[in-house]
Design a protein around this motif. Structure first.
Motif, PDB file in Angstrom:
ATOM      1  N   UNK A   1     -18.967   9.948  13.297  1.00 26.82           N
ATOM      2  CA  UNK A   1     -18.862   9.262  14.579  1.00 26.82           C
ATOM      3  C   UNK A   1     -18.170  10.116  15.622  1.00 26.82           C
ATOM      4  N   UNK A   2     -17.136  10.794  15.210  1.00 22.69           N
ATOM      5  CA  UNK A   2     -16.388  11.692  16.111  1.00 22.69           C
ATOM      6  C   UNK A   2     -17.293  12.824  16.591  1.00 22.69           C
TER       7      UNK A   2
ATOM      8  N   UNK B   1     -12.788  11.493   2.336  1.00 25.37           N
ATOM      9  CA  UNK B   1     -12.795  10.024   2.329  1.00 25.37           C
ATOM     10  C   UNK B   1     -13.042   9.435   3.721  1.00 25.37           C
ATOM     11  N   UNK B   2     -13.305  10.262   4.708  1.00 27.31           N
ATOM     12  CA  UNK B   2     -13.524   9.733   6.056  1.00 27.31           C
ATOM     13  C   UNK B   2     -14.775  10.330   6.704  1.00 27.31           C
TER      14      UNK B   2
ATOM     15  N   UNK C   1     -20.975  14.917  24.972  1.00 33.11           N
ATOM     16  CA  UNK C   1     -20.505  15.801  26.034  1.00 33.11           C
ATOM     17  C   UNK C   1     -21.215  17.153  26.008  1.00 33.11           C
ATOM     18  N   UNK C   2     -22.225  17.294  25.149  1.00 33.59           N
ATOM     19  CA  UNK C   2     -22.936  18.558  25.042  1.00 33.59           C
ATOM     20  C   UNK C   2     -22.196  19.580  24.191  1.00 33.59           C
ATOM     21  N   UNK C   3     -21.281  19.107  23.362  1.00 36.14           N
ATOM     22  CA  UNK C   3     -20.462  19.980  22.525  1.00 36.14           C
ATOM     23  C   UNK C   3     -21.078  20.056  21.126  1.00 36.14           C
ATOM     24  N   UNK C   4     -21.095  21.259  20.569  1.00 36.12           N
ATOM     25  CA  UNK C   4     -21.523  21.463  19.189  1.00 36.12           C
ATOM     26  C   UNK C   4     -20.284  21.525  18.309  1.00 36.12           C
ATOM     27  N   UNK C   5     -20.355  20.893  17.151  1.00 40.95           N
ATOM     28  CA  UNK C   5     -19.244  20.892  16.202  1.00 40.95           C
ATOM     29  C   UNK C   5     -19.698  21.595  14.928  1.00 40.95           C
TER      30      UNK C   5
END
Length: 123
Positions: free
Chosen positions: A86-87, A79-80, A94-98
């Motif tokens: 966006x997060x 639900x988010x 910052x050059x971070x992969x999620x």
């Protein structure tokens, strides 16, 4: 030197974020605990930190060497989606992969989850 003096690893996270991270570390979900058992103590050849502060966020698991965040998503994330997108976009600044896995993936097929993380690390 304070933790917040290390912007390359914490990206300016404030003291309150560190305090919240400590609380989350004590109260990880079952899925987070299962994955942590496979990530901690450099079992994949690199160090991961659990409930790691980054800027205004606390990520489930972070490997600084590869700037990789691994998130374990429970039902609330259904639900988010906008918030999560966006997060992720903020972390990517910052050059971070999620990479994300559901609780079910972690609980039902931890070996597959670990293999996917290993694949990313081998790139």
């Amino acid at each position: 030197m304070q933790r917040t003096d290390l912007p390359d690893m914490f990206f300016g996270a404030k003291r309150a974020i560190f305090q919240n991270a400590c609380e989350l570390l004590k109260d990880m979900t079952a899925a987070e605990n299962v994955l942590w058992e496979r990530l901690n103590k450099s079992q994949l050849g690199v160090r991961f930190k659990a409930q790691h502060p980054i800027d205004i966020f606390i990520v489930d698991f972070y490997c600084h060497k590869y700037k990789l965040v691994v998130e374990v998503d429970g039902e609330i994330h259904l639900s988010q989606k906008e918030y999560d997108e966006g997060r992720t976009a903020e972390l990517e600044r910052f050059g971070i992969t999620v990479i994300r896995f559901t609780n079910e993936e972690v609980l039902n097929d931890i070996d597959k989850v670990v293999e996917e993380i290993k694949e990313y690390l081998s790139k």
